[in-house]
Design a protein around this motif. Sequence first.
Motif: not given
Ligand code: GLN
Length: 270
Positions: A89, A178-179
């Motif tokens: 992302r 980024n877990p």
């Molecule tokens: N940022 C992602 C989302 O909101 C989630 C990523 C994550 O859980 N590490 O779709």
Amino acid sequence: MTSPVASIDELLAQARRLGVERQDALAWLAHACGRDRAWLFAHGDEPAPPHAHAGLERLAAGEPLAHLTGWQPFHGLVLAVTPDVLIPRPDTEALVDWALELAPAGGRVADLGTGSGAIALALKAARPDLAVTATDLSPAALAVARANGVRLGLTVDWRLGSWLAPLGGERFDLIVSNPPYIAGHDPHLAALTHEPLGALTPGGDGLADLAHLAATSPMHLRPGGWLLLEHGWDQAQAVQHLLTQAGFADVSSQPDRAGRPRCTGGRWQG
Ligand code: GLN
């Protein structure tokens, strides 16, 4: 019925009727035609390739553009992605930028739960001086990451295993992750069915993996080393608390592109 010789303009009109985001429709058609967007605008009368319409239907059904094209841009790189990995992302680019500010010259950096390899590869691309190690629990994800590294000519030490487990007694100047952090009951999960659930949510309140990383990272940090974690827009306070409880100093958060606090980090005094 769609005629197999629908023009590009006709397909763009269909995309609108199907409710496909215009940017996604343009990106898909450009990919399907093997051209760029400027070409599409100048050649609306040209016949679109036969498979272009099926792609629009997949987009309308909620499939991510990156799964149609197989590619996702991230921090100036273009990464191959498959359904085995979280699609990188743009928000995570803020985590990379923060890590780049804090990583000492020639330092050792670890990216935990690397998925496509996005964070690890972006760090190595921007800072060849860093020695980058990356872990992932999923052999399929690690294969995607490794292939991205090979194609981009970037050397990362890829390790199969859960979080810090494959790192033995090694210590780093910076650990970044980024877990999965989406809460198990979050309605947004319903729209994310095309990505691995385990990369999106640990279930419960979404904090389990963030808490695990806060508690276990100190054993793998050099004195003065940093732990930086991405999290949800409403989790900054909770993650600050987790880091403070674990003994981290200089705990603070950084905003995402929308100005919401989306990464939190702290320094291990040793
Ligand atoms: N940022 C992602 C989302 O909101 C989630 C990523 C994550 O859980 N590490 O779709």
